[in-house]
Scaffold this active site. Sequence first.
Site, mmCIF file in Angstrom:
data_model
loop_
_atom_site.group_PDB
_atom_site.id
_atom_site.type_symbol
_atom_site.label_atom_id
_atom_site.label_comp_id
_atom_site.label_asym_id
_atom_site.label_seq_id
_atom_site.Cartn_x
_atom_site.Cartn_y
_atom_site.Cartn_z
ATOM 1 N N GLY A 99 3.182 5.694 9.137
ATOM 2 C CA GLY A 99 4.596 5.901 8.836
ATOM 3 C C GLY A 99 5.439 4.677 9.188
ATOM 4 O O GLY A 99 6.563 4.540 8.732
ATOM 5 N N SER A 157 4.362 1.689 8.449
ATOM 6 C CA SER A 157 4.016 0.685 7.441
ATOM 7 C C SER A 157 5.235 0.196 6.690
ATOM 8 O O SER A 157 6.137 0.985 6.383
ATOM 9 C CB SER A 157 3.063 1.286 6.407
ATOM 10 O OG SER A 157 1.777 1.214 6.912
ATOM 11 N N GLY A 158 5.235 -1.082 6.381
ATOM 12 C CA GLY A 158 6.339 -1.653 5.620
ATOM 13 C C GLY A 158 7.484 -2.078 6.514
ATOM 14 O O GLY A 158 8.372 -2.809 6.095
ATOM 15 N N ASP A 189 -0.849 -7.424 1.526
ATOM 16 C CA ASP A 189 -0.188 -6.111 1.522
ATOM 17 C C ASP A 189 1.334 -6.278 1.642
ATOM 18 O O ASP A 189 1.916 -6.070 2.709
ATOM 19 C CB ASP A 189 -0.751 -5.292 2.696
ATOM 20 C CG ASP A 189 -0.248 -3.859 2.674
ATOM 21 O OD1 ASP A 189 0.295 -3.441 1.644
ATOM 22 O OD2 ASP A 189 -0.414 -3.168 3.704
ATOM 23 N N HIS A 201 0.816 -1.219 0.000
ATOM 24 C CA HIS A 201 0.000 0.000 0.000
ATOM 25 C C HIS A 201 0.849 1.268 0.000
ATOM 26 O O HIS A 201 0.348 2.347 -0.291
ATOM 27 C CB HIS A 201 -1.011 -0.014 1.165
ATOM 28 C CG HIS A 201 -0.446 0.383 2.491
ATOM 29 N ND1 HIS A 201 -0.143 -0.531 3.468
ATOM 30 C CD2 HIS A 201 -0.144 1.594 3.009
ATOM 31 C CE1 HIS A 201 0.323 0.118 4.533
ATOM 32 N NE2 HIS A 201 0.324 1.396 4.278
HETATM 33 N N1 ARG Z 1 -1.062 2.014 7.533
HETATM 34 C C1 ARG Z 1 -0.079 2.610 8.378
HETATM 35 C C2 ARG Z 1 1.043 3.180 7.528
HETATM 36 O O1 ARG Z 1 0.837 3.357 6.346
HETATM 37 C C3 ARG Z 1 0.377 1.675 9.437
HETATM 38 C C4 ARG Z 1 -0.612 1.655 10.486
HETATM 39 C C5 ARG Z 1 -0.348 0.709 11.558
HETATM 40 N N2 ARG Z 1 -1.352 0.990 12.523
HETATM 41 C C6 ARG Z 1 -1.493 0.363 13.663
HETATM 42 N N3 ARG Z 1 -2.410 0.744 14.483
HETATM 43 N N4 ARG Z 1 -0.733 -0.662 13.963
HETATM 44 O O2 ARG Z 1 2.078 3.591 8.017
#
Ligand code: ARG
Length: 589
Positions: free
Chosen positions: A294, A296-297, A201, A155
């Site tokens: 932030g 993510s990944g 993802d 994503h």
């Molecule tokens: N989708 C988020 C990103 O793009 C990560 C979110 C993780 N959230 C959580 N509550 N663990 O960085």
Amino acid sequence: MLLPVLLLLLPFPDLPSVAGHPLYMRLPPSTLQALSAQGTKALQAAQRSAQWAVNRVAMEIQHRLHECRGCANHTVPCPAGPGRPRPQAQDPAAPGPCGERRPSTANVTRAHGRIVGGSAAPPGAWPWLVRLQVGGQPLCGGVLVAASWVLTAAHCFAGAQNELLWTVTLAEGPRGEQAEEVPVNRILPHPKFDPRTFHNDLALVQLWTPVSWAGAVRPVCLPQGPREPPAGTACAIAGWGALFEDGPEAEAVREARVPLLSADTCKRALGPELHPSSMLCAGYLAGGIDSCQGDSGGPLTCSEPGPRPKEVLYGVTSWGDGCGEPGKPGVYTRVAVFKDWLQEQMSAIPSSREPSCRELLAWDPPAEPQADAAPPCAFYSRLCSGPAVACARLAQQQCLQRRRRCELRSLAHTLLGLLRGAQDLLGPSPGMRRLAPALARSALSLLEPPRHPAREQRLHPGSRAAGARFPKRRPEQRKEGNGCPGLETLQQKLATLQGTHAWILQVPSEHLAMDFHEVLADLGSKTLTGLFRAWVRAGLGGQHVVFGGLVGLEPATMARSLPRLLVQALQAFRLATLAEAEGPQMGAR
Ligand code: ARG
């Protein structure tokens, strides 16, 4: 010689008229203003994009020098002979053991304060943790799984799939050694990633040059089997993500310990949005400790005991409902179930994939195609069954065609985006789709290496230039590194790029405003497509250009014609700069 300059400095003559009917019509100030605003945006985009192109090559030069220095000190293998280093399908240097952390950093602190609710990680604590940037902006975390491969969340690329825009910053060393930035060669989102549900993802990112294991970076271990450790196992998350929901991003890496949760617990907490086949949960139902925007990944790793404990990557940070909310644990992509896909992608032979834009832009096409299609073009000759020479020729043609499209992507895409914006601003856009290729073609000429201005004048007789000059920026130094193979080619490329983009790079940012002073349409010149011949007078900083174009005078035709005028204005400024660089013979100094 002076005539063109004088012509430019004079205002347009009073408008002649026949029996009270004007022969000319001026576009109203409101339209000129809108056009100017879009022109300024286009200029800014063109400058950003030029700076990016130049920086990317400068970065590659640095990387090359770094490699050559390492090789002189015998800390890394010497780079290959002339030509450029190509990303390898198999990683060249032995990484040593995966998943090994420096002992002093191996204790993830218990939660206090806040990733959400974690603590600052000591420098070098996560040698595989990398940062993904788009256009220089950090966007996501990532995990180094091999010398040329970073695993991250698919994503992250939802807004920008163009690999030319992405770079990866490696972990900094334990003593805060400067982190290295590597360009991205290829982005491979999982083919079944669903952006609505975040199912699958996961994405692999191939680096342009493999990292050297000589420094502080190490790969993480990938799981051996398809299962995670049992629920309750304390694992670790790390990243630069937000300190709380909608909060600021962390300035240094933060880390936290989170227990794995069972699929049942997770499903109960998050409901049908949780697809256990590709997702797992970790965290506390009480809330308070979690990954956040932030992150993510980035990695969810669990320590595998043994004489030398090693960290294994079981999850890639994917999504959550808020951050650290009670009853809402974080969701991670299950790495263990993608083992086959990962293996397959990382060991694929290069010619089985279409060459990336970065490979094509780095490619020097031979004057005559070789008997066998060489990389990066070999991909196109796979299905060709004719004689080798014919196939190689065909492959080279296809390679060239795609390279052209890649060039388009790097600047013209940005421009086209803006021009579409201009369409929205200026009115209905019935002809945009038809117009796009033509616009793209003219925008492309902005990327061509400078030719002789006198010749350009002949090709574009409508274009003239005069006015104030900007001090020329000196081309960057081109020294150092004799005996470092491939370096010279890169330096030449840098010089060419600086030349190609000089027209926009040398405009100081405070002068970066386009001003359409006047668009004068000749009412007696209506074409079959309903457009009129027009003279356009525009300014950029102190520089003025006048050029001829076509403009529509009814809302629909006007909206269709204005974006092209924008591109023409950019071209006119480019020609003006070239003419100026040519010096006194243009009569304007
Ligand atoms: N989708 C988020 C990103 O793009 C990560 C979110 C993780 N959230 C959580 N509550 N663990 O960085």
